[in-house]
Design an enzyme around this catalytic site. Structure first.
Site, PDB file in Angstrom:
ATOM      1  N   TRP A 154       0.806  -1.293   0.032  1.00 43.21           N
ATOM      2  CA  TRP A 154      -0.110  -0.147   0.014  1.00 43.21           C
ATOM      3  C   TRP A 154       0.787   1.353   0.045  1.00 43.21           C
ATOM      4  O   TRP A 154       0.358   2.383  -0.182  1.00 43.21           O
ATOM      5  CB  TRP A 154      -1.066   0.089   1.281  1.00 43.21           C
ATOM      6  CG  TRP A 154      -0.322  -0.240   2.457  1.00 43.21           C
ATOM      7  CD1 TRP A 154      -0.096  -1.624   3.242  1.00 43.21           C
ATOM      8  CD2 TRP A 154       0.767   0.432   3.360  1.00 43.21           C
ATOM      9  NE1 TRP A 154       0.664  -1.500   3.986  1.00 43.21           N
ATOM     10  CE2 TRP A 154       1.177  -0.203   4.134  1.00 43.21           C
ATOM     11  CE3 TRP A 154       0.850   1.976   3.279  1.00 43.21           C
ATOM     12  CZ2 TRP A 154       1.906   0.219   5.547  1.00 43.21           C
ATOM     13  CZ3 TRP A 154       1.551   2.476   4.350  1.00 43.21           C
ATOM     14  CH2 TRP A 154       2.516   1.742   5.227  1.00 43.21           C
ATOM     15  N   ASN A 155       2.088   1.129   0.266  1.00 39.23           N
ATOM     16  CA  ASN A 155       2.879   2.451   0.507  1.00 39.23           C
ATOM     17  C   ASN A 155       3.342   3.355  -1.005  1.00 39.23           C
ATOM     18  O   ASN A 155       3.208   4.459  -0.769  1.00 39.23           O
ATOM     19  CB  ASN A 155       4.278   2.041   1.091  1.00 39.23           C
ATOM     20  CG  ASN A 155       5.141   1.240   0.687  1.00 39.23           C
ATOM     21  OD1 ASN A 155       4.885   0.438  -0.204  1.00 39.23           O
ATOM     22  ND2 ASN A 155       6.325   0.962   1.184  1.00 39.23           N
ATOM     23  N   PRO A 179      -3.671  -5.911  -5.837  1.00 39.96           N
ATOM     24  CA  PRO A 179      -3.079  -4.716  -5.087  1.00 39.96           C
ATOM     25  C   PRO A 179      -3.364  -4.846  -3.502  1.00 39.96           C
ATOM     26  O   PRO A 179      -4.141  -5.618  -3.073  1.00 39.96           O
ATOM     27  CB  PRO A 179      -3.692  -3.475  -5.561  1.00 39.96           C
ATOM     28  CG  PRO A 179      -5.238  -3.969  -5.935  1.00 39.96           C
ATOM     29  CD  PRO A 179      -4.697  -5.539  -6.539  1.00 39.96           C
ATOM     30  N   GLU A 253      10.766  -8.124  -3.052  1.00 42.55           N
ATOM     31  CA  GLU A 253      11.392  -7.056  -2.415  1.00 42.55           C
ATOM     32  C   GLU A 253      10.599  -7.000  -1.007  1.00 42.55           C
ATOM     33  O   GLU A 253       9.500  -6.455  -0.945  1.00 42.55           O
ATOM     34  CB  GLU A 253      10.871  -5.986  -3.361  1.00 42.55           C
ATOM     35  CG  GLU A 253      11.915  -4.574  -3.333  1.00 42.55           C
ATOM     36  CD  GLU A 253      11.157  -3.519  -2.331  1.00 42.55           C
ATOM     37  OE1 GLU A 253      11.626  -3.468  -1.195  1.00 42.55           O
ATOM     38  OE2 GLU A 253      10.419  -2.831  -2.957  1.00 42.55           O
ATOM     39  N   LEU A 254      11.578  -6.898   0.073  1.00 40.41           N
ATOM     40  CA  LEU A 254      10.844  -7.212   1.236  1.00 40.41           C
ATOM     41  C   LEU A 254      11.441  -6.085   2.085  1.00 40.41           C
ATOM     42  O   LEU A 254      11.753  -4.893   1.801  1.00 40.41           O
ATOM     43  CB  LEU A 254      11.524  -8.526   1.842  1.00 40.41           C
ATOM     44  CG  LEU A 254      10.878  -9.726   0.938  1.00 40.41           C
ATOM     45  CD1 LEU A 254      11.496 -11.149   1.391  1.00 40.41           C
ATOM     46  CD2 LEU A 254       9.471  -9.762   0.638  1.00 40.41           C
ATOM     47  N   CYS A 287      10.188   1.225   2.305  1.00 42.43           N
ATOM     48  CA  CYS A 287      11.103   0.124   2.466  1.00 42.43           C
ATOM     49  C   CYS A 287      12.430   0.599   2.625  1.00 42.43           C
ATOM     50  O   CYS A 287      13.495   0.061   3.150  1.00 42.43           O
ATOM     51  CB  CYS A 287      11.109  -1.022   1.817  1.00 42.43           C
ATOM     52  SG  CYS A 287      10.766  -0.658   0.084  1.00 42.43           S
ATOM     53  N   GLU A 384      12.163  -2.804  11.574  1.00 46.89           N
ATOM     54  CA  GLU A 384      11.829  -1.631  10.743  1.00 46.89           C
ATOM     55  C   GLU A 384      10.507  -0.847  11.164  1.00 46.89           C
ATOM     56  O   GLU A 384       9.545  -1.417  11.529  1.00 46.89           O
ATOM     57  CB  GLU A 384      11.386  -2.114   9.212  1.00 46.89           C
ATOM     58  CG  GLU A 384      11.028  -1.438   8.321  1.00 46.89           C
ATOM     59  CD  GLU A 384      10.697  -1.966   6.841  1.00 46.89           C
ATOM     60  OE1 GLU A 384      10.435  -3.132   7.091  1.00 46.89           O
ATOM     61  OE2 GLU A 384      11.153  -1.598   5.739  1.00 46.89           O
ATOM     62  N   GLU A 461      14.439  -5.062  -9.581  1.00 46.86           N
ATOM     63  CA  GLU A 461      13.513  -4.276 -10.460  1.00 46.86           C
ATOM     64  C   GLU A 461      13.964  -3.034 -10.883  1.00 46.86           C
ATOM     65  O   GLU A 461      14.832  -2.491 -10.476  1.00 46.86           O
ATOM     66  CB  GLU A 461      12.033  -3.950  -9.648  1.00 46.86           C
ATOM     67  CG  GLU A 461      11.352  -5.267  -9.043  1.00 46.86           C
ATOM     68  CD  GLU A 461      10.292  -5.104  -8.347  1.00 46.86           C
ATOM     69  OE1 GLU A 461      10.321  -4.228  -7.616  1.00 46.86           O
ATOM     70  OE2 GLU A 461       9.258  -5.780  -8.657  1.00 46.86           O
TER      71      GLU A 461
END
Ligand code: ADP
Length: 482
Positions: A154-155, A179, A253-254, A287, A384, A461
């Protein structure tokens, strides 16, 4: 502006070229007001299975199209996205909370991936290899992986989609996107623009609904050959294990835990300015947001004073208000995490230099916060935070800060500020991170490889390597008679 006045606003799923509804609905909230702003379909495994069937059918013809044709449609999508920038930014700001100017910048950023991969579509090439055997010719070709699935967060409701969809479609793959449930509206509007651009039915589909059910179908269905995921390490590793049984290709992508390191010889005003951009964009919910700030003792006071001034100038508010520079957090859970991290740091001896409060009893608001003397075991250093909190840690030596920076399972982004090129080289060599910002806090670009090491993910990416994630190599060995 209202949703009703936006021609590209959609609250249905884009499945096989049609806008489809379901009886079950999922509410979408405005994080500022916490009011329901729309309802989208709540679809599950059976609709996902059908979408995969349709994507498989569409793939059989889409993969035959020329790269030039795919580039043309992507270029058209790019143009339409930019033309609709103000509508897309409005939808994004309302469902996600980020200030309108940031939402608008994200649309530019999202569109830049579409343009980049429109051009990369035409640069997918094979190779002819030399052979030790004079009666053989060795050829390598590249073909699209097949039906792909994407699960996005969602970011960045637009960019996380175009970054996956554009290279997939450019390479000749078809894609089904789920999404995040908090931000489906930007995705659906992008789907409408893709339809207008001329992508055939089934090439790009967007499904909203139960994450677990949709994810299980995407990962267990043998027709899906690749999954691209951006989100938490917990869900990423779950999806990776679900993809293991039929060995799907996977890009992840974490989470991150980016260190931001300021050396004595750096330009402190630049370091503060860049930290403000990197940290408070999207209220710290990125992130690659600096999660822990290491400042060498010689510049600690100057850096801290300048940072307090910059933080107190931020204007917290609704994303649509023109003076807002920092919006709300996405939901109550995000606010609770920030509160928990601050309380934990205080209990371990940290002091609050500014912010630290929830300004209203309700609402997802949290003040931008600066913490000092934060110990290395504080949660806001170890995990995080994904919020507007800067934990300051003072260090003395290079070796000490390298150890601190690498003392994490994550390795997505790191930032360092130094005017000594030798020091920059030493630190960049030592830091375990997929991306490093040197004297800058703004590092993402469509033409650069985005991704992490260790628990921060797999694959990259963007850049020319981004399209490789959607291509398989086929080696052909021709034998011929002399
Ligand atoms: P966050 O905590 O930031 O929301 P998540 O990793 O939970 O991060 O979410 C990222 C994406 O993964 C979202 O689209 C979410 O709906 C999806 N998701 C969450 N749980 C699952 C699951 N079990 N299977 C598939 N997708 C999931």
């Amino acid at each position: 502006m209202t949703f009703q006045s936006i021609s590209i606003f959609r609250d249905k799923c884009l499945l096989n070229g049609k806008w489809c509804d379901s009886k079950e609905k999922m509410p979408v909230y405005n994080p500022s007001s916490q009011k329901v702003i729309a309802q989208v379909p709540s679809m599950g495994a059976s609709e996902t299975k059908q979408a995969i069937r349709d994507a498989t059918q569409a793939f059989s013809t889409w993969k035959q199209t020329s790269p030039m044709h795919r580039a043309k449609l992507l270029s058209e999508w790019h143009r339409l996205i930019l033309d609709a920038k103000s509508s897309l930014a409005y939808i994004m700001s309302v469902e996600q909370g980020k200030p309108l100017a940031e939402a608008s910048a994200e649309i530019d950023y999202a569109a830049s991936y579409v343009l980049w991969f429109a051009e990369e579509a035409m640069r997918v090439q094979g190779e002819v290899l030399s052979s030790a055997n004079p009666h053989q010719r060795l050829i390598v070709t590249r073909s699209p992986v097949g039906v792909c699935a994407a699960i996005t967060p969602w970011n960045f409701p637009a960019a996380m989609i175009t970054r996956k969809v554009a290279p997939a479609l450019a390479s000749g793959c078809t894609m089904l996107v789920k999404p995040a449930q908090q931000t489906p509206l930007t995705a659906l509007a992008l789907g409408e623009l893709a339809t207008q651009a001329g992508f055939p039915a089934g090439v790009l589909q967007i499904i909203t609904g139960e994450a677990k059910d949709i994810g299980e179908e995407m990962t267990s269905n043998p027709q899906v050959r690749k999954l691209s995921f951006t989100g938490s390490t917990k869900i990423g590793s779950l999806l990776m294990s679900q993809c293991a049984h039929d060995v799907k290709k996977i890009s992840l992508e974490l989470g991150g835990n980016a260190p931001f390191i300021v050396f004595n010889n750096s330009d402190v005003s630049v370091a503060v300015e860049e930290l403000m951009k990197a940290k408070f964009r999207n209220a710290g919910q990125t992130c690659i947001s600096p999660n822990r700030v290491y400042v060498q003792s010689g510049v600690k006071d100057a850096f801290t004073q300048s940072l307090i001034k910059a933080i107190t100038e931020l204007k917290l508010g609704d994303g649509l208000e023109p003076e807002t520079t920092i919006g709300p957090l996405i939901d109550e859970a995000a606010v609770q995490k920030v509160i928990h991290h601050i309380e934990n740091a205080k209990a371990l001896g940290a002091s609050v230099l500014c912010g630290g409060n929830r300004p209203l009893a309700d609402g997802n608001w949290f003040e931008p916060t600066l913490l000092d003397n934060v110990p290395p075991n504080a949660l806001c250093v170890v995990e995080e935070t994904f919020g507007p909190v800067v934990p300051l840690v003072t260090f003395d030596s290079e070796q000490e800060v390298i150890h601190l920076a690498n003392d994490t399972p994550f390795g997505l982004a790191a930032y360092l500020f130094s005017s000594d090129i030798h020091q920059v080289e030493r630190i960049t060599n030592e830091i375990d991170s997929g991306m490093i910002g040197i004297n800058t806090g703004v590092i993402s670009a469509a033409n650069a490889p985005f991704g992490g090491v260790k628990a921060s993910g797999l694959g990259r990416e963007g850049a020319h390597t981004g399209i490789e994630e959607y291509l398989e190599m086929k080696y052909q060995c021709y034998g011929f008679k002399a």
